[in-house]
Design a protein around this motif. Sequence first.
Motif, PDB file in Angstrom:
ATOM      1  N   SER A 154      71.093  36.249 -27.310  1.00 48.95           N
ATOM      2  CA  SER A 154      71.734  37.395 -27.960  1.00 48.95           C
ATOM      3  C   SER A 154      73.212  37.515 -27.655  1.00 48.95           C
ATOM      4  O   SER A 154      73.924  38.286 -28.270  1.00 48.95           O
ATOM      5  N   GLY A 155      73.713  36.782 -26.675  1.00 49.61           N
ATOM      6  CA  GLY A 155      75.092  36.968 -26.235  1.00 49.61           C
ATOM      7  C   GLY A 155      75.199  37.868 -25.027  1.00 49.61           C
ATOM      8  O   GLY A 155      76.260  37.992 -24.415  1.00 49.61           O
ATOM      9  N   ALA A 156      74.084  38.546 -24.653  1.00 50.53           N
ATOM     10  CA  ALA A 156      74.090  39.410 -23.472  1.00 50.53           C
ATOM     11  C   ALA A 156      74.067  38.596 -22.174  1.00 50.53           C
ATOM     12  O   ALA A 156      74.270  39.146 -21.093  1.00 50.53           O
ATOM     13  N   ALA A 157      73.831  37.282 -22.293  1.00 47.57           N
ATOM     14  CA  ALA A 157      73.849  36.351 -21.164  1.00 47.57           C
ATOM     15  C   ALA A 157      72.891  36.729 -20.042  1.00 47.57           C
ATOM     16  O   ALA A 157      73.262  36.679 -18.868  1.00 47.57           O
ATOM     17  N   PRO A 158      71.643  37.101 -20.337  1.00 46.88           N
ATOM     18  CA  PRO A 158      70.729  37.491 -19.253  1.00 46.88           C
ATOM     19  C   PRO A 158      70.441  36.357 -18.284  1.00 46.88           C
ATOM     20  O   PRO A 158      70.179  36.593 -17.098  1.00 46.88           O
ATOM     21  N   HIS A 159      70.494  35.100 -18.768  1.00 43.61           N
ATOM     22  CA  HIS A 159      70.205  33.963 -17.895  1.00 43.61           C
ATOM     23  C   HIS A 159      71.235  33.816 -16.780  1.00 43.61           C
ATOM     24  O   HIS A 159      70.963  33.186 -15.752  1.00 43.61           O
ATOM     25  N   ARG A 160      72.425  34.390 -16.944  1.00 43.54           N
ATOM     26  CA  ARG A 160      73.461  34.255 -15.911  1.00 43.54           C
ATOM     27  C   ARG A 160      73.120  35.010 -14.636  1.00 43.54           C
ATOM     28  O   ARG A 160      73.725  34.761 -13.596  1.00 43.54           O
ATOM     29  N   TRP A 161      72.165  35.937 -14.718  1.00 44.08           N
ATOM     30  CA  TRP A 161      71.740  36.625 -13.498  1.00 44.08           C
ATOM     31  C   TRP A 161      71.064  35.654 -12.536  1.00 44.08           C
ATOM     32  O   TRP A 161      70.981  35.922 -11.327  1.00 44.08           O
ATOM     33  N   LEU A 162      70.593  34.521 -13.058  1.00 39.05           N
ATOM     34  CA  LEU A 162      69.961  33.525 -12.195  1.00 39.05           C
ATOM     35  C   LEU A 162      70.956  32.917 -11.210  1.00 39.05           C
ATOM     36  O   LEU A 162      70.554  32.352 -10.185  1.00 39.05           O
ATOM     37  N   ARG A 163      72.247  33.025 -11.493  1.00 42.51           N
ATOM     38  CA  ARG A 163      73.253  32.477 -10.576  1.00 42.51           C
ATOM     39  C   ARG A 163      73.302  33.259  -9.268  1.00 42.51           C
ATOM     40  O   ARG A 163      73.658  32.707  -8.230  1.00 42.51           O
TER      41      ARG A 163
END
Length: 369
Positions: free
Chosen positions: A317-326
């Motif tokens: 979606s562009g909300a970049a939820p996967h970046r919380w995995l960092r």
Amino acid sequence: MKPSRWSSWDAGTIGSVVNDKKVIGWPMSADVMQFPELLADLAVKDIKIWVEGDRLRCNAPVGALTAEFRDQLRDRKGEIIAFLNMATAAARQQPAIIPLQSGGTRTPIYAVPGHVGAPFSFSDLSKHLGGDQPFYALQPCGFDGQSEPMDRVEDIAEYFARQIVEYQPTGPYIIAGYCSGAATAFELAKMLSQRGAEVPCIALFGPLHPATYKELPRLLYFVARRSADSFLREMAKLPTLGARLRYFGSRLRNLGERVRALVTLARKSKEPVTIDPVLASRARLKSTAITALRRYIPTPYSGRVCIFLPNKAWLRSGAAPHRWLRVAPHAEFYFGPEDCNGPLMLEEPDAPAIAELYRQAIQKAERLT
């Protein structure tokens, strides 16, 4: 026992507290709302009343307690005691703590709303989590139109941490965040954990990663995707091709009307306008919250993080939820149904499905302990 401090407050002060609280779990009838006036009349005559257990006590100068006052105190003693107890509890309430569901035996949830700061965005979700789940929304500074909004996530989290600890001195606490409020929830949980509190879980609902507002192309994509998803969802509900074409045409006409309205507004921009102060304060809060999110840089957290997305498509979606995995490499992802309305995922009709996802996450933790 000392008299209740309500015995010396005037009707305006009492009414102010009551009016602030009546929408957040302090329902009152019209009859009950008459009590501030009665208490103010008693205070003017230096008549003090207070509660001792289940008894209503009174101390009055000679001749001050008229037959009318005495009858009211006797006939409505139970209601007056209930009002004084309710008002005292309301006065002690921390300004940031909005109880949507105060009863229950489960670990209480303290939830940060999105950048508009509306605590009642969690109302439907809290209802579907059931009466055994305490749920408190966190109201940011600036939402009341009187305090100043904060432009750093760390400062907002610190403010909430103090409020939570004053309200509930010891954990455990489950910290939740919705949309842009996820960043504040993440920082808040870290603060509480570092100070020795037990935080079994951070629950992030449709979280926006700070990267969303730091990268213009990502932000434009996110906004466009939300608009397109809404349009396609409405189109899919229509039964025939003709109905869909008519809907498409109506959207084009609406777009044209909006453009004409903007042109008219631009022509009138030099004319003086009256701005609603509430709307102005909410717009300022939203702008400040976005500034805070843009500045925030998450750092690693080793506790449990559960990320609830409206559906699997939200990953793109562009909300970049996967970046919380960092910063939370072991975060768990839970997905709602395909037709879940992302921007309104916590509201009806999608709130029951999201509440069920939360229950699944909690039950998983209980099985592991």
